[in-house]
Design a protein around this motif. Structure first.
Motif, PDB file in Angstrom:
ATOM      1  N   UNK A   6      -3.649  -9.575   2.839  1.00  0.00           N
ATOM      2  CA  UNK A   6      -3.279 -10.983   2.883  1.00  0.00           C
ATOM      3  C   UNK A   6      -4.393 -11.835   2.310  1.00  0.00           C
ATOM      4  N   UNK A   7      -4.426 -13.102   2.726  1.00  0.00           N
ATOM      5  CA  UNK A   7      -5.461 -14.027   2.281  1.00  0.00           C
ATOM      6  C   UNK A   7      -6.072 -14.724   3.486  1.00  0.00           C
ATOM      7  N   UNK A  43      -6.978  -5.216   5.638  1.00  0.00           N
ATOM      8  CA  UNK A  43      -7.197  -4.949   7.065  1.00  0.00           C
ATOM      9  C   UNK A  43      -8.072  -6.039   7.689  1.00  0.00           C
ATOM     10  N   UNK A  44      -7.801  -7.296   7.359  1.00  0.00           N
ATOM     11  CA  UNK A  44      -8.464  -8.493   7.888  1.00  0.00           C
ATOM     12  C   UNK A  44      -9.928  -8.616   7.480  1.00  0.00           C
TER      13      UNK A  44
END
Length: 71
Positions: A6-7, A43-44
Motif C-alpha cells: 500500500x502507501x 508489509x507496512x
C-alpha cells in the motif's frame, strides 16, 4: 503467498516560523514548517518514496494549512 502492500504518508517537522498571523482564526503564533512524502509500503514497512517532497505551513491553533511558494 500473500503480499500486503500500500502507501503511507510520512510527515516531518522542519521547524517553526515566529509570529505568523492566521487569516482563519485571527491568532498570531509560531507556525509549524512541515513537509510530507508518500511512500510505497510492503508489509507496512516504507520501501521507497513514490512522490516528491511537499512543504507547507500549518497554524498550530486551527490546523489551517498554507502552501509554501516555490521561490
Amino acid at each position: 503467498m500473500i503480499l500486503i502492500f500500500g502507501t503511507k504518508r510520512k510527515f516531518k517537522n522542519l521547524g517553526a516560523l515566529e509570529n505568523c498571523h492566521c487569516s482563519r482564526c485571527n491568532n498570531t503564533s509560531d507556525w509549524n514548517f512541515m513537509e510530507y512524502r508518500d511512500w510505497f509500503t510492503l508489509f507496512w514497512i516504507p520501501v521507497f518514496p513514490i512522490s516528491g517532497r511537499k512543504e507547507y505551513l500549518e497554524c498550530p491553533i486551527c490546523r489551517q494549512v498554507y502552501d509554501v511558494p516555490k521561490d
